[in-house]
Structure formats: C-alpha cells, structure tokens
Scaffold this motif. Sequence first.
Motif, PDB file in Angstrom:
ATOM      1  N   SER A   1      44.575   6.972  62.986  1.00 60.80           N
ATOM      2  CA  SER A   1      43.393   6.467  62.296  1.00 60.80           C
ATOM      3  C   SER A   1      42.886   7.512  61.321  1.00 60.80           C
ATOM      4  O   SER A   1      43.127   8.706  61.491  1.00 60.80           O
ATOM      5  CB  SER A   1      42.274   6.097  63.288  1.00 60.80           C
ATOM      6  N   GLU A   2      42.217   7.034  60.284  1.00 58.73           N
ATOM      7  CA  GLU A   2      41.650   7.921  59.268  1.00 58.73           C
ATOM      8  C   GLU A   2      40.402   7.259  58.713  1.00 58.73           C
ATOM      9  O   GLU A   2      40.416   6.071  58.390  1.00 58.73           O
ATOM     10  CB  GLU A   2      42.674   8.174  58.166  1.00 58.73           C
ATOM     11  N   ALA A   3      39.313   8.020  58.633  1.00 54.32           N
ATOM     12  CA  ALA A   3      38.039   7.487  58.154  1.00 54.32           C
ATOM     13  C   ALA A   3      37.408   8.493  57.204  1.00 54.32           C
ATOM     14  O   ALA A   3      37.606   9.706  57.333  1.00 54.32           O
ATOM     15  CB  ALA A   3      37.103   7.190  59.321  1.00 54.32           C
ATOM     16  N   TRP A   4      36.590   7.979  56.263  1.00 55.18           N
ATOM     17  CA  TRP A   4      36.009   8.817  55.215  1.00 55.18           C
ATOM     18  C   TRP A   4      34.484   8.694  55.227  1.00 55.18           C
ATOM     19  O   TRP A   4      33.929   7.631  55.518  1.00 55.18           O
ATOM     20  CB  TRP A   4      36.553   8.400  53.854  1.00 55.18           C
ATOM     21  N   PHE A   5      33.812   9.805  54.853  1.00 57.02           N
ATOM     22  CA  PHE A   5      32.355   9.857  54.895  1.00 57.02           C
ATOM     23  C   PHE A   5      31.829  10.604  53.673  1.00 57.02           C
ATOM     24  O   PHE A   5      32.506  11.475  53.116  1.00 57.02           O
ATOM     25  CB  PHE A   5      31.878  10.563  56.163  1.00 57.02           C
TER      26      PHE A   5
ATOM     27  N   LEU B   1      41.074   3.267  58.241  1.00 55.73           N
ATOM     28  CA  LEU B   1      42.332   2.557  58.431  1.00 55.73           C
ATOM     29  C   LEU B   1      42.987   3.007  59.725  1.00 55.73           C
ATOM     30  O   LEU B   1      42.751   4.102  60.216  1.00 55.73           O
ATOM     31  CB  LEU B   1      43.270   2.732  57.237  1.00 55.73           C
ATOM     32  N   GLY B   2      43.803   2.112  60.279  1.00 63.92           N
ATOM     33  CA  GLY B   2      44.578   2.424  61.465  1.00 63.92           C
ATOM     34  C   GLY B   2      46.051   2.279  61.153  1.00 63.92           C
ATOM     35  O   GLY B   2      46.447   1.488  60.290  1.00 63.92           O
ATOM     36  N   ARG B   3      46.881   3.059  61.844  1.00 66.11           N
ATOM     37  CA  ARG B   3      48.317   3.032  61.586  1.00 66.11           C
ATOM     38  C   ARG B   3      49.101   2.838  62.876  1.00 66.11           C
ATOM     39  O   ARG B   3      48.729   3.343  63.931  1.00 66.11           O
ATOM     40  CB  ARG B   3      48.779   4.340  60.934  1.00 66.11           C
ATOM     41  N   GLU B   4      50.209   2.128  62.751  1.00 69.78           N
ATOM     42  CA  GLU B   4      51.221   2.058  63.803  1.00 69.78           C
ATOM     43  C   GLU B   4      52.519   2.594  63.219  1.00 69.78           C
ATOM     44  O   GLU B   4      52.732   2.554  61.998  1.00 69.78           O
ATOM     45  CB  GLU B   4      51.412   0.632  64.305  1.00 69.78           C
ATOM     46  N   TYR B   5      53.402   3.069  64.098  1.00 67.24           N
ATOM     47  CA  TYR B   5      54.643   3.700  63.653  1.00 67.24           C
ATOM     48  C   TYR B   5      55.849   3.067  64.326  1.00 67.24           C
ATOM     49  O   TYR B   5      55.760   2.547  65.444  1.00 67.24           O
ATOM     50  CB  TYR B   5      54.607   5.200  63.975  1.00 67.24           C
ATOM     51  N   ASP B   6      56.994   3.123  63.631  1.00 67.46           N
ATOM     52  CA  ASP B   6      58.222   2.644  64.231  1.00 67.46           C
ATOM     53  C   ASP B   6      58.830   3.745  65.101  1.00 67.46           C
ATOM     54  O   ASP B   6      58.272   4.836  65.238  1.00 67.46           O
ATOM     55  CB  ASP B   6      59.203   2.141  63.168  1.00 67.46           C
ATOM     56  N   GLU B   7      59.982   3.472  65.687  1.00 62.71           N
ATOM     57  CA  GLU B   7      60.598   4.419  66.621  1.00 62.71           C
ATOM     58  C   GLU B   7      61.036   5.711  65.960  1.00 62.71           C
ATOM     59  O   GLU B   7      61.289   6.717  66.629  1.00 62.71           O
ATOM     60  CB  GLU B   7      61.801   3.755  67.285  1.00 62.71           C
ATOM     61  N   ASN B   8      61.102   5.717  64.618  1.00 61.90           N
ATOM     62  CA  ASN B   8      61.500   6.920  63.884  1.00 61.90           C
ATOM     63  C   ASN B   8      60.322   7.676  63.291  1.00 61.90           C
ATOM     64  O   ASN B   8      60.510   8.627  62.526  1.00 61.90           O
ATOM     65  CB  ASN B   8      62.476   6.535  62.774  1.00 61.90           C
TER      66      ASN B   8
END
Length: 207
Positions: free
Chosen positions: A90-94, A111-118
């Motif tokens: 996750s990443e947020a700005w202020f 924003l939120g992120r998901e990642y693949d197996e690599n």
Amino acid sequence: DDDEPILNNNGIYSVKREYDENGLLLEEGYYGIDNKPILNINEIASVKKEYDDDGNVCAERYYDTNGAETVSKAGHHRVERTFENKLAVSEAWFDVDGKPYHLNNDTYVKLGREYDENGNISVIRYYGEDGKPVALNAGYDELHQVVNEKKQVVRIEYYLGGERVLINNGISALEREYDENGKAVRIDAVVISSQHAAEISQEQIHE
C-alpha cells in the motif's frame, strides 16, 4: 581545469547523507557549489526517511532549502507505505497539514498492490479519502496486469466494482508486444472482449 567544481545533470554539487546505527539512510540533502541547500529534480532540498521493523522505507517527508516542510514536484509532503515480504502493498500520500493528498489531481489518495509469484505487480487498487475503492477519472478502480519473464507488462485490464469495464477512452484492456531491445512495438486495445481487439498507437492511449 581539474579544480573546477563538477555538477550533476540536476545542478547538484554534493549530497549529504545521515545514517542510523544499522546503516539505514535517515536523511539525504542536496547542495550547490556554495554548500547551501538546493532543490533537486523533484523540487525538494532534503528527504527524511522512516523504516518499519524489517528495514523497509515506510515513510518519507520532504523539506525545502530552509529546512521547512514542503511538497515535492508531485504535490505531496509525505508518503506512507506498508510492506509484506519486502513488497510494498500500500502507498498513501499526504499534504503538509497531514490531510490525504490526491495524487495526479485524480480521485485517489491511496493505492493497494498485489503481486504474482515472481514479485511483479499484478493488481493495483485505488482508494478515496474514506478508505473505500474509488473510480479514477479514467473510469476504473482496479487495474490487473500480466508481466512476462522479462519483467515486461504484456497485458493490462481495467475493472470497476469487480467487473471488466470500458474506460473513458473506450477500451477494456491493452496488450503489448516488445522487440529484442525491450521497446514496445505493438499495442492492441481490447475494446469489448478478448476476442475483439484493435491495434492503436501509443499516442492514442491514455493510461
């Protein structure tokens, strides 16, 4: 003249860094030939970093040439991140007042992120000030992407409320092909489904 001061491409003569006892970078400042603080390419004179228990940079704050809190060229003063397995999820700005900042003058502040197996980013989700998913100005709140073994993004899909959606420029997905030098040489825009695609130029695409 070998004694002539050398500036980098951004007009910076020297960079001063401060580390903690574990060797983690706490602060980085930029200076001109006169040894006075100078703004870098991101329009900040120094950055201070904070770390989580695993040594990941979980926060950054920006300062001007007088040491006062300031905003970067992107418009935010502070960025906060959370990590899982060394990957930023996750990443947020202020802004300077601590209020959520809308990056790129869009609707999202986090924003939120998901990642693949690599370890490649496979999903990006966007959130508003209430912490709920929010549609970007382009018309989607979630982006899925497929990354090949060369770390190249070969497909991007757009979603809204969990469903594939046509975004504002009339496409629901992009497919990319690359040459041997890693340059995108073909971009297909999927306008309705995976069976209906039209080749378009990069200039026609607004991501």
